[in-house]
Design a protein around this motif. Structure first.
Motif, PDB file in Angstrom:
ATOM      1  N   VAL A  83      -3.927   7.869  44.568  1.00  0.00           N
ATOM      2  CA  VAL A  83      -4.294   6.490  44.919  1.00  0.00           C
ATOM      3  C   VAL A  83      -4.684   6.405  46.392  1.00  0.00           C
ATOM      4  N   ARG A  84      -3.880   6.998  47.253  1.00  0.00           N
ATOM      5  CA  ARG A  84      -4.137   6.886  48.695  1.00  0.00           C
ATOM      6  C   ARG A  84      -5.405   7.621  49.107  1.00  0.00           C
ATOM      7  N   GLU A  85      -5.685   8.755  48.462  1.00  0.00           N
ATOM      8  CA  GLU A  85      -6.849   9.555  48.833  1.00  0.00           C
ATOM      9  C   GLU A  85      -8.083   9.219  48.015  1.00  0.00           C
ATOM     10  N   ASN A  86      -7.975   8.167  47.225  1.00  0.00           N
ATOM     11  CA  ASN A  86      -9.122   7.737  46.429  1.00  0.00           C
ATOM     12  C   ASN A  86      -9.561   8.839  45.465  1.00  0.00           C
ATOM     13  N   MET A  87      -8.589   9.530  44.862  1.00  0.00           N
ATOM     14  CA  MET A  87      -8.874  10.673  44.024  1.00  0.00           C
ATOM     15  C   MET A  87      -8.326  10.508  42.599  1.00  0.00           C
ATOM     16  N   LEU A  88      -7.975   9.310  42.217  1.00  0.00           N
ATOM     17  CA  LEU A  88      -7.334   9.120  40.918  1.00  0.00           C
ATOM     18  C   LEU A  88      -8.361   9.136  39.795  1.00  0.00           C
ATOM     19  N   GLU A  89      -8.072   9.853  38.736  1.00  0.00           N
ATOM     20  CA  GLU A  89      -8.923   9.920  37.549  1.00  0.00           C
ATOM     21  C   GLU A  89      -8.381   8.977  36.472  1.00  0.00           C
ATOM     22  N   VAL A  90      -9.232   8.612  35.539  1.00  0.00           N
ATOM     23  CA  VAL A  90      -8.786   7.816  34.402  1.00  0.00           C
ATOM     24  C   VAL A  90      -9.152   8.533  33.111  1.00  0.00           C
ATOM     25  N   SER A  91      -8.379   8.260  32.082  1.00  0.00           N
ATOM     26  CA  SER A  91      -8.704   8.722  30.739  1.00  0.00           C
ATOM     27  C   SER A  91      -8.861   7.506  29.844  1.00  0.00           C
ATOM     28  N   LEU A  92      -9.608   7.673  28.765  1.00  0.00           N
ATOM     29  CA  LEU A  92      -9.960   6.552  27.894  1.00  0.00           C
ATOM     30  C   LEU A  92      -9.519   6.830  26.462  1.00  0.00           C
ATOM     31  N   GLN A  93      -9.020   5.792  25.814  1.00  0.00           N
ATOM     32  CA  GLN A  93      -8.644   5.877  24.397  1.00  0.00           C
ATOM     33  C   GLN A  93      -9.489   4.873  23.621  1.00  0.00           C
ATOM     34  N   PRO A  94     -10.191   5.311  22.584  1.00  0.00           N
ATOM     35  CA  PRO A  94     -11.115   4.402  21.899  1.00  0.00           C
ATOM     36  C   PRO A  94     -10.415   3.309  21.109  1.00  0.00           C
ATOM     37  N   ILE A  95     -11.008   2.141  21.140  1.00  0.00           N
ATOM     38  CA  ILE A  95     -10.652   1.037  20.243  1.00  0.00           C
ATOM     39  C   ILE A  95     -11.755   0.983  19.198  1.00  0.00           C
ATOM     40  N   ILE A  96     -11.414   1.230  17.949  1.00  0.00           N
ATOM     41  CA  ILE A  96     -12.443   1.366  16.927  1.00  0.00           C
ATOM     42  C   ILE A  96     -12.547   0.105  16.078  1.00  0.00           C
ATOM     43  N   SER A  97     -13.733  -0.115  15.580  1.00  0.00           N
ATOM     44  CA  SER A  97     -13.984  -1.200  14.633  1.00  0.00           C
ATOM     45  C   SER A  97     -14.064  -0.602  13.233  1.00  0.00           C
ATOM     46  N   VAL A  98     -13.189  -1.047  12.352  1.00  0.00           N
ATOM     47  CA  VAL A  98     -13.202  -0.541  10.979  1.00  0.00           C
ATOM     48  C   VAL A  98     -14.488  -0.955  10.278  1.00  0.00           C
ATOM     49  N   ALA A  99     -14.938  -2.167  10.516  1.00  0.00           N
ATOM     50  CA  ALA A  99     -16.135  -2.662   9.834  1.00  0.00           C
ATOM     51  C   ALA A  99     -17.373  -1.874  10.233  1.00  0.00           C
ATOM     52  N   ASP A 100     -17.486  -1.528  11.521  1.00  0.00           N
ATOM     53  CA  ASP A 100     -18.681  -0.842  12.012  1.00  0.00           C
ATOM     54  C   ASP A 100     -18.516   0.666  12.103  1.00  0.00           C
ATOM     55  N   SER A 101     -17.278   1.154  11.960  1.00  0.00           N
ATOM     56  CA  SER A 101     -16.983   2.593  12.040  1.00  0.00           C
ATOM     57  C   SER A 101     -17.439   3.194  13.363  1.00  0.00           C
ATOM     58  N   VAL A 102     -17.277   2.461  14.445  1.00  0.00           N
ATOM     59  CA  VAL A 102     -17.648   2.954  15.781  1.00  0.00           C
ATOM     60  C   VAL A 102     -16.601   2.493  16.792  1.00  0.00           C
ATOM     61  N   ALA A 103     -16.596   3.154  17.934  1.00  0.00           N
ATOM     62  CA  ALA A 103     -15.767   2.710  19.046  1.00  0.00           C
ATOM     63  C   ALA A 103     -16.464   1.542  19.735  1.00  0.00           C
ATOM     64  N   VAL A 104     -15.762   0.439  19.871  1.00  0.00           N
ATOM     65  CA  VAL A 104     -16.365  -0.755  20.468  1.00  0.00           C
ATOM     66  C   VAL A 104     -15.772  -1.071  21.840  1.00  0.00           C
ATOM     67  N   ALA A 105     -14.744  -0.337  22.236  1.00  0.00           N
ATOM     68  CA  ALA A 105     -14.123  -0.540  23.542  1.00  0.00           C
ATOM     69  C   ALA A 105     -13.211   0.653  23.802  1.00  0.00           C
ATOM     70  N   PHE A 106     -12.637   0.691  25.012  1.00  0.00           N
ATOM     71  CA  PHE A 106     -11.711   1.764  25.370  1.00  0.00           C
ATOM     72  C   PHE A 106     -10.537   1.191  26.152  1.00  0.00           C
ATOM     73  N   ASP A 107      -9.343   1.746  25.913  1.00  0.00           N
ATOM     74  CA  ASP A 107      -8.193   1.475  26.765  1.00  0.00           C
ATOM     75  C   ASP A 107      -8.204   2.469  27.925  1.00  0.00           C
ATOM     76  N   VAL A 108      -7.776   1.997  29.098  1.00  0.00           N
ATOM     77  CA  VAL A 108      -7.814   2.812  30.312  1.00  0.00           C
ATOM     78  C   VAL A 108      -6.403   3.284  30.669  1.00  0.00           C
ATOM     79  N   PHE A 109      -6.292   4.543  31.091  1.00  0.00           N
ATOM     80  CA  PHE A 109      -5.019   5.131  31.517  1.00  0.00           C
ATOM     81  C   PHE A 109      -5.211   5.891  32.819  1.00  0.00           C
ATOM     82  N   ALA A 110      -4.134   6.004  33.583  1.00  0.00           N
ATOM     83  CA  ALA A 110      -4.142   6.893  34.743  1.00  0.00           C
ATOM     84  C   ALA A 110      -3.961   8.322  34.250  1.00  0.00           C
ATOM     85  N   HIS A 111      -4.787   9.210  34.742  1.00  0.00           N
ATOM     86  CA  HIS A 111      -4.760  10.607  34.296  1.00  0.00           C
ATOM     87  C   HIS A 111      -4.242  11.484  35.424  1.00  0.00           C
TER      88      HIS A 111
END
Length: 408
Positions: A162-190
């Motif tokens: 955080v202090r060195e501006n070096m933080l990465e993020v990882s993403l987890q898909p939020i899927i739509s059953v009707a469209d069978s695609v990822a329509v958004a992502f949840d964000v995490f600190a990696h």
């Protein structure tokens, strides 16, 4: 330039006239003087025409060079944009192909349920194969649903990032059953330590001197950079859900910097969704801050349920777009207090307010099928994919200075 040509023509004509006049006056002009005057006048006109043609040709060449340069620049920019879009679409296409494959199995289970009235017990599913645009992390290190503490080394790594501006993020898909695609992502600190990856949800407390508000501010910035640099145009189709807490709203300086970012870059309102616990929306002390976010058109999501929600209450007041409920709550495996509304009432309230329900923490086929039976379209959880760190498509193999921030 036209004035210069006119001056040349007039000067030549005047020169011819003066030459003739000094030869004896206009009254004594002979027939041999007149051709000289006409010749000098014609020469002046021809000279002016030649100069005009040269200037016009020079300007035309300059304009042509400028036009060629502009066209080439535009063409290079267009090729770069198309190349980047193709890379983004390729990555999302691979993800969506995986999602479609996983949902195909669920569709079979739904068909079995509709046919004989029960679901065939699901067997352990193999983890999803890794894709070319993601770096998988060990399933044993998947984030828990609730905030957790970090050990001292992890806290130090997180604080330094955080202090060195070096933080990465990882993403987890939020899927739509009707469209069978990822329509958004949840964000995490990696965070990576000794070759192992850890994806962190909300911070429960200060970590190695880094406050929760500072961490969350860094998380929002990292999510914005990730959406811009790694998702690009696709970021508007797949917004990032950034988990936050009231700490961000309580810290005046951090909140001011956050809302200024959305005001300066209004496009972020189409690519980021700020997720707060439901209790935040029920707090009178935070109404002013939440109203500022609403006035800036920042999309909001509520994690969990609060009885302050109603079609005329918080849902409408703050323009909440998503209601994120855990799978256990939706399948009524939790034992809520008597004061909490029943599930049917919650879903009806959300529907009346046109709020989209997202089921979180989906881990098994049976849970997914039961959620589909409830009419829940958006699902996220380890059943489909854990958090994954996207590779940087905009640069070569050289690792970029981390622009990510912590998520969770």
């Amino acid at each position: 330039m036209r004035r210069l040509i006119l001056i040349i023509v007039l000067s030549a004509t005047a020169l011819a006239a003066v030459s003739a006049w000094t030869g004896g006056g206009i009254s004594v002009l002979s027939n041999t003087d007149m051709p000289l005057i006409l010749s000098l006048s014609g020469f002046a006109i021809a000279l002016a025409a030649a100069i005009f043609s040269f200037v016009a040709a020079t300007q035309a060449r300059t304009a042509r060079r400028d036009m060629v340069r502009l066209v080439n620049s535009f063409e290079m920019r267009l090729k770069e944009l198309m190349s980047r879009t193709n890379r983004e679409n390729a990555g999302l296409a691979e993800l969506n192909a995986l999602v479609e494959k996983e949902l195909r199995g669920l569709a079979e289970l739904v068909g079995e349920r509709s046919g004989d009235g029960h679901v065939t017990p699901s067997q352990d599913t193999a983890p999803a194969p890794s894709r070319s645009n993601v770096i998988p992390h060990p399933a044993s290190l998947a984030r828990p649903a609730q905030p957790r503490g970090l050990d001292a080394p992890l806290e130090e790594l997180l604080a330094r990032a955080v202090r060195e501006n070096m933080l990465e993020v990882s993403l987890q898909p939020i899927i739509s059953v009707a469209d069978s695609v990822a329509v958004a992502f949840d964000v995490f600190a990696h965070i990576e330590r000794d070759g192992a990856s850890v994806d962190v949800a909300r911070l429960a407390a200060t970590a190695a001197g880094v406050g929760v508000a500072e961490f969350e501010r860094a998380l929002i910035t990292a999510a914005a950079e990730t959406s811009l640099r790694k998702l690009g145009i696709a970021g508007e189709r797949t917004p990032l859900h950034v988990p936050l807490s009231r700490a961000l709203l309580d810290d005046a300086a951090t909140f001011a910097a956050t809302i200024d970012m959305f005001r300066v870059h209004p496009g972020l309102c189409r690519t980021l969704v700020l997720c707060f616990p439901a209790e935040v929306f029920a707090s009178e002390a935070l109404q002013g801050r939440l109203s500022q976010l609403t006035a800036a058109s920042v999309p909001l999501a509520a994690d969990g349920w609060a009885d302050a929600f109603s079609p005329k209450g918080a849902f409408g007041q703050y323009g909440i777009e998503y209601l994120r409920l855990s799978t256990d709550r939706l399948l009524e495996r939790e034992k809520p207090s008597r004061s909490v509304r029943p599930l049917e009432s919650i879903l009806e309230t959300a529907s009346d307010a046109t709020v989209t329900v997202v089921a979180t923490g989906v881990s098994t086929d049976e849970d997914a099928v039961n959620l589909i039976d409830l009419g829940i379209d958006l699902l996220t959880g380890e059943r489909f994919s854990g958090p994954r760190r996207l590779k940087d498509n905009d640069r070569g193999p050289e690792p970029r200075p981390a622009s990510g921030r912590a998520g969770g």
